[in-house]
Design a protein around this motif. Structure first.
Motif, PDB file in Angstrom:
ATOM      1  N   VAL A   5      14.982   1.442   4.333  1.00  0.00           N
ATOM      2  CA  VAL A   5      13.764   2.049   3.787  1.00  0.00           C
ATOM      3  C   VAL A   5      12.604   1.060   3.814  1.00  0.00           C
ATOM      4  O   VAL A   5      12.780  -0.132   3.574  1.00  0.00           O
ATOM      5  CB  VAL A   5      13.961   2.578   2.350  1.00  0.00           C
ATOM      6  CG1 VAL A   5      14.898   3.752   2.339  1.00  0.00           C
ATOM      7  CG2 VAL A   5      14.442   1.488   1.429  1.00  0.00           C
ATOM      8  N   GLY A   6      11.434   1.591   4.125  1.00  0.00           N
ATOM      9  CA  GLY A   6      10.231   0.766   4.163  1.00  0.00           C
ATOM     10  C   GLY A   6       9.941   0.185   5.537  1.00  0.00           C
ATOM     11  O   GLY A   6       8.814  -0.246   5.791  1.00  0.00           O
ATOM     12  N   ARG A  53       7.671   5.389   9.827  1.00  0.00           N
ATOM     13  CA  ARG A  53       8.064   4.626   8.632  1.00  0.00           C
ATOM     14  C   ARG A  53       9.324   5.268   8.055  1.00  0.00           C
ATOM     15  O   ARG A  53       9.370   6.479   7.851  1.00  0.00           O
ATOM     16  CB  ARG A  53       6.927   4.693   7.607  1.00  0.00           C
ATOM     17  CG  ARG A  53       7.251   4.086   6.269  1.00  0.00           C
ATOM     18  CD  ARG A  53       7.048   2.601   6.199  1.00  0.00           C
ATOM     19  NE  ARG A  53       5.635   2.247   6.119  1.00  0.00           N
ATOM     20  CZ  ARG A  53       5.199   1.000   5.950  1.00  0.00           C
ATOM     21  NH1 ARG A  53       6.075  -0.005   5.888  1.00  0.00           N
ATOM     22  NH2 ARG A  53       3.917   0.746   5.897  1.00  0.00           N
ATOM     23  N   GLN A  64      11.576   6.304   5.147  1.00  0.00           N
ATOM     24  CA  GLN A  64      11.340   6.507   3.713  1.00  0.00           C
ATOM     25  C   GLN A  64      12.621   6.687   2.921  1.00  0.00           C
ATOM     26  O   GLN A  64      12.650   6.441   1.720  1.00  0.00           O
ATOM     27  CB  GLN A  64      10.439   7.734   3.509  1.00  0.00           C
ATOM     28  CG  GLN A  64       9.028   7.495   4.024  1.00  0.00           C
ATOM     29  CD  GLN A  64       8.099   8.624   3.679  1.00  0.00           C
ATOM     30  OE1 GLN A  64       8.519   9.756   3.496  1.00  0.00           O
ATOM     31  NE2 GLN A  64       6.816   8.333   3.618  1.00  0.00           N
ATOM     32  N   GLY A  65      13.646   7.167   3.600  1.00  0.00           N
ATOM     33  CA  GLY A  65      14.893   7.388   2.861  1.00  0.00           C
ATOM     34  C   GLY A  65      16.085   7.138   3.746  1.00  0.00           C
ATOM     35  O   GLY A  65      16.016   7.359   4.959  1.00  0.00           O
ATOM     36  N   CYS A  66      17.147   6.665   3.152  1.00  0.00           N
ATOM     37  CA  CYS A  66      18.335   6.365   3.924  1.00  0.00           C
ATOM     38  C   CYS A  66      19.555   6.560   3.029  1.00  0.00           C
ATOM     39  O   CYS A  66      19.624   5.987   1.946  1.00  0.00           O
ATOM     40  CB  CYS A  66      18.252   4.921   4.409  1.00  0.00           C
ATOM     41  SG  CYS A  66      19.624   4.474   5.451  1.00  0.00           S
ATOM     42  N   SER A  85      11.225  -4.525   1.829  1.00  0.00           N
ATOM     43  CA  SER A  85      11.105  -4.051   0.452  1.00  0.00           C
ATOM     44  C   SER A  85      12.164  -2.971   0.242  1.00  0.00           C
ATOM     45  O   SER A  85      12.836  -2.572   1.187  1.00  0.00           O
ATOM     46  CB  SER A  85       9.714  -3.499   0.185  1.00  0.00           C
ATOM     47  OG  SER A  85       9.424  -2.491   1.118  1.00  0.00           O
ATOM     48  N   SER A  86      12.281  -2.543  -0.959  1.00  0.00           N
ATOM     49  CA  SER A  86      13.331  -1.575  -1.228  1.00  0.00           C
ATOM     50  C   SER A  86      13.053  -0.817  -2.512  1.00  0.00           C
ATOM     51  O   SER A  86      12.378  -1.321  -3.405  1.00  0.00           O
ATOM     52  CB  SER A  86      14.663  -2.314  -1.370  1.00  0.00           C
ATOM     53  OG  SER A  86      15.673  -1.419  -1.703  1.00  0.00           O
ATOM     54  N   TYR A  87      13.557   0.390  -2.581  1.00  0.00           N
ATOM     55  CA  TYR A  87      13.549   1.105  -3.868  1.00  0.00           C
ATOM     56  C   TYR A  87      14.961   1.620  -4.095  1.00  0.00           C
ATOM     57  O   TYR A  87      15.763   1.667  -3.157  1.00  0.00           O
ATOM     58  CB  TYR A  87      12.552   2.282  -3.859  1.00  0.00           C
ATOM     59  CG  TYR A  87      12.942   3.416  -2.946  1.00  0.00           C
ATOM     60  CD1 TYR A  87      13.786   4.429  -3.385  1.00  0.00           C
ATOM     61  CD2 TYR A  87      12.471   3.488  -1.636  1.00  0.00           C
ATOM     62  CE1 TYR A  87      14.151   5.472  -2.544  1.00  0.00           C
ATOM     63  CE2 TYR A  87      12.825   4.520  -0.795  1.00  0.00           C
ATOM     64  CZ  TYR A  87      13.673   5.510  -1.261  1.00  0.00           C
ATOM     65  OH  TYR A  87      14.054   6.530  -0.431  1.00  0.00           O
TER      66      TYR A  87
END
Lengths: 214, 680
Positions: free
Chosen positions: A32-33, A56, A58-60, A209-211
């Protein structure tokens, strides 16, 4: 960029039904990112044309073989602004998804013709013809195959004169983060090629980066 | 067990209090007949009437009745049960105390405080059957409450007592035995002791040959003895006890709703304890259908049904899928939108929806298609803290939909404003749950993060990052980390100016490991993106960068190492100054190479940590940067390059590929890794 298969990384066939460790490897460049940029060749018989494209992630969700993100097409004729779409991807992990698409108007023959465009697919072909690749062990293979399907336009209406009816056959290289893809839509020019490279936003290196969802 | 309710009305006339006083004075009468009538009257007045229970409680009725019980119980012994009045008084006083205790914790407490419990137990040994029955009933009422005294099941005399009550012919006495087990059995040692004492066989006999109330009590006890104890479960399903599992399965189809519910709960405990059991898809589907049907029950059974459904489907995708096919989401939503729900049911439905939507996107899509989001948003402002927590938990599951997050679907006033208000909730569990839901929502890829900023969200999050509660601090940082993910520099500056370098660096060194991890992950995201972002860690003379380095030196968990290492990796993707600053953290005073966290991380069993460490070295040795050669030499001399060379055959593809990249950089400069004995 053409992709080459490393000699020592031809995927083996797995015995039994345990597919726990046979999915493609997790790759930081496809997390992500991460951002990619390049072009999509939309040339037809009438004229040569290529759009600049930014992607980009956005989700994985590797457990479900799921990936999603946005795709921004620049210098699109007829559009005043860059056109952004949201896409969802199926990772060919032999558990959730195989090489057989089985939908979106893609026949097994369409699948084969498109996957074969990727050189690194060749070692897999014989097994894919047997069972769609279900018994392949892709856990050490440095390429990740996917299908990306655009779901909606993010910043323009559906009346923008563009279509997202088709989908992309995609091959990602874990070693350099490059992405190659071919757009498939029976009603559009065949084999529109997508070529993307990992970008680093002007940095001298790679940043991650990561969320996390709770 | 429910209290048998007789006709009663709530009185509100002021004269009522006087009447109650008068009634209490009659309880003190020396005339047995008068006393008996007064007891009956008290019992009849309070049955099923919470208000009256409270009113009598305040007037001291419970000690008065308990006193009569004590005196009469002694009297029985003295006069050898020859006085019929005494037995009647015992029956009526026990019944009155039972009524005080029924479904009313204040009543239970008062009965216990008045010392009535041992005297009620004594009644079980009475020769008069009616007295025994009244005592057992009263005790069962007490055992419905969490306040009831626990039996130490590891003491032989208690176990003997339990066996004797379970053997009783009287269904209230044996039912009491089952209730005592349900209430007292908590540890695996106690479960084992009950198994060894042959209690399982007793409960099975109640299950198969007992009355309705005995069956129900037995099902509840069995579930208690099975919970998380596969040894007991295997004994139950084994050949010695016979067809008991199929008896429970049959009871799940019983005509009594409560029996069906308890049988389902028992089966769910069996399945959750021993996952290899009850795998048959027919049983799984049946359980889901029964529980969904029980939702229609207007009483306590319907209130508990969603909790049972939750425990069946939690963390289990296959069951969530089956429940979706059984229209569970439609049914739960139907009940939710009916409004005026019993608080327990309201909470249960929200939690069941949370579990339904926790893993599968298909479930979330179904939920959102029913326009049910506003019902959950309404529950965020409910008076009950449990319901507010459940609503947040439900939102947390729904907002795991990346597709909808990407569309900015949840970043709206209906959800964000009440969630931010819950940051100030008096209940910590509500705060933590609200932060959890918000952490997901702020992962918003559109430009609408402004709603959160405008309602003062950032300031509040920073405030909560100072909370005394570690879970609140950690979740507040989690939300901030997600908020700054891919955010533009202006938003990051907003966060940073509220947070300040000193607070962030102290959170990096927080005593709680989960807080350290989130603080480091926040730093990692802060310094990602445009080059200017790297400067955040250099504020206040590099306070933050120094804290990251110190924390990595003493990282207690791999997760802390991973986040801290990525923070350094991202800084190392900056300019020469940034790269040198990272080098300084790797070699503070050129400590012994064995103490270097970099070597430790490269040797870690955690592939993500090895990956993050190698990426940092990739960034430090990029051939295009002028200082790369000097850094390579320094890294080589510290044994790091030779350690990375060993990773070229790493089982993790990601590590292997990055190790090769570093090797490529070394070769480009002609820097060869030192052999083991050459490293300094």
């Amino acid at each position: 960029m053409p992709v080459r298969v490393a000699e020592n990384s031809v995927p083996s066939q797995v015995s039994g039904t345990n597919s726990e460790h046979t999915s493609p490897p997790a790759c930081t460049l496809l997390s992500v990112g991460q951002a990619f940029s390049g072009t999509q060749n939309v040339s037809s018989l009438q004229k040569e044309e290529a759009w600049r494209v930014n992607v980009r992630i956005q989700g994985c969700d590797l457990e479900h073989g799921y990936l999603c993100g946005t795709m921004e097409a620049l210098n699109v004729p007829m559009a005043d602004t860059p056109v952004v779409t949201f896409w969802e991807g199926e990772i060919v992990d032999t558990k959730n998804y195989t090489f057989n698409t089985g939908k979106w108007e893609a026949t097994p023959d369409d699948d084969k013709r498109h996957w074969m465009k990727f050189q690194c697919f060749e070692p897999l072909l014989s097994q894919v013809e047997v069972d769609g690749g279900k018994s392949l062990n892709l856990s050490n293979y440095p390429y990740i195959f996917m299908r990306w399907k655009e779901q909606y336009f993010v910043n323009v209406g559906t009346d923008c004169g563009l279509t997202i009816a088709g989908f992309y056959y995609v091959c990602f290289s874990c070693s350099d983060g490059s992405i190659n893809g071919y757009y498939y839509d029976p009603n559009s020019s065949p084999f529109q090629k997508l070529e993307l490279k990992s970008t680093n936003e002007g940095r001298s290196g790679f940043s991650f980066s990561s969320y996390e969802l709770q | 067990m429910r209290e048998h309710i007789q006709a009663c009305k709530v009185h509100s006339h002021p004269g009522v209090v006087f009447f109650h006083f008068e009634l209490l004075s009659r309880l003190a009468s020396s005339e047995p007949e008068v006393k008996l009538r007064a007891l009956r009257e008290v019992k009849n007045q309070i049955i099923g009437n919470r208000t009256k229970k409270l009113s009598f409680l305040k007037l001291g009725a419970v000690p008065a009745v308990a006193g009569i019980l004590a005196d009469s119980a002694d009297g029985v012994i003295d006069k050898n049960n020859c006085n019929n009045n005494i037995n009647n008084i015992l029956v009526q006083s026990a019944a009155a105390l039972g009524s005080f205790a029924c479904g009313f914790d204040a009543g239970v407490q008062a009965v216990l405080d008045a010392g009535a419990f041992p005297n009620l137990l004594r009644l079980l040994a009475n020769s008069n059957e009616k007295v025994v029955d009244a005592g057992a009933r009263a005790l069962r009422m007490i055992y419905q409450s969490k306040l009831a005294p626990k039996y130490d099941l590891l003491q032989q005399k208690n176990m003997d007592f339990l066996i004797s009550v379970l053997n009783s012919e009287n269904e209230n006495v044996s039912g009491l035995g089952a209730s005592i087990i349900t209430h007292s059995c908590q540890t695996s040692l106690e479960q084992k002791a009950l198994l060894d004492a042959g209690i399982l066989e007793k409960l099975v006999s109640l299950l198969e040959g007992g009355s309705l109330s005995q069956r129900d009590a037995s099902l509840e006890s069995l579930a208690t003895i099975f919970r998380n104890n596969s040894e007991v479960v295997s004994k139950f399903v084994g050949p010695e006890i016979g067809r008991s599992l199929s008896s429970v399965i049959d009871l799940a189809k019983d005509r009594h709703p409560r029996t069906r519910l308890l049988a389902c709960m028992c089966l769910i405990v069996i399945r959750n304890t021993s996952p290899q059991l009850l795998q048959n898809i027919g049983i799984k589907t049946k359980l889901i259908h029964i529980l969904l049907e029980l939702l229609d029950d207007p009483g306590q059974v319907g209130d508990e049904a969603p909790f049972a459904l939750s425990s069946l489907i939690a963390q289990k995708e296959d069951l969530q899928k089956l429940a979706l096919e059984a229209n569970a989401i439609d049914k739960l939503q139907y009940h939710l939108q009916r409004g005026l729900l019993h608080p327990r049911r309201h909470e249960g439905i929200l939690l069941a929806l949370a579990d339904m939507c926790s893993k599968l996107e298909s479930c979330r899509s179904k939920f959102l298609s029913l326009q049910a989001l506003n019902l959950v948003a309404d529950a965020l402002t409910n008076d009950s803290a449990d319901i507010r927590t459940a609503a947040c938990t439900c939102l947390k599951s729904i907002t795991r939909s990346i597709k909808n997050l990407s569309a900015g679907y949840f970043m709206n006033e209906m959800i964000v404003i009440p969630l931010v208000q819950l940051f100030l909730d008096p209940s910590t569990s509500v705060q933590v749950a609200a932060l959890g839901a918000l952490s997901n929502i702020v992962v918003d890829f559109t430009t609408r993060k402004s709603i959160f900023v405008q309602c003062g969200g950032i300031r509040q999050l920073v405030q909560l990052a100072r909370s005394m509660e570690p879970a609140v601090r950690s979740n507040a940082l989690w939300a901030l980390k997600n908020f700054v993910f891919l955010a533009d520099n202006r938003l990051k500056e907003g966060v940073f100016s509220e947070l300040t370098a000193s607070l962030l660096s102290s959170l990096i060194c927080d005593p709680e490991p989960s807080v350290q991890e989130q603080a480091l992950a926040l730093v990692r995201n802060l310094v990602d993106g445009c080059m200017n972002s790297v400067e955040f860690v250099f504020a206040d003379d590099g306070l933050i960068l120094g804290a990251v380095g110190r924390q990595l030196q003493r990282a207690s968990k791999p997760e802390i190492g991973i986040q801290g290492m990525y923070a350094l990796c991202n800084v190392a993707s900056g300019n020469e100054f940034h790269k040198e600053a990272v080098m300084h953290q790797l070699f503070p005073q050129m400590v012994d190479k064995n103490q270097s966290f970099m070597i430790k991380f490269l040797q870690s069993n955690e592939s993500q940590l090895r990956t993050a460490a190698v990426w940092t070295i990739v960034n430090l040795t990029c051939p295009s940067s002028p200082g790369a050669y000097g850094r390579l030499v320094k890294l080589r001399n510290a044994g790091i390059i030779s350690q990375i060379k060993k990773l070229e055959n790493d089982p993790c593809v990601d590590v292997k590929l990055r190790a090769k990249t570093v090797q490529g950089h070394s070769e480009a400069f002609g820097v060869q890794p030192l052999l083991e004995h050459q490293t300094s």
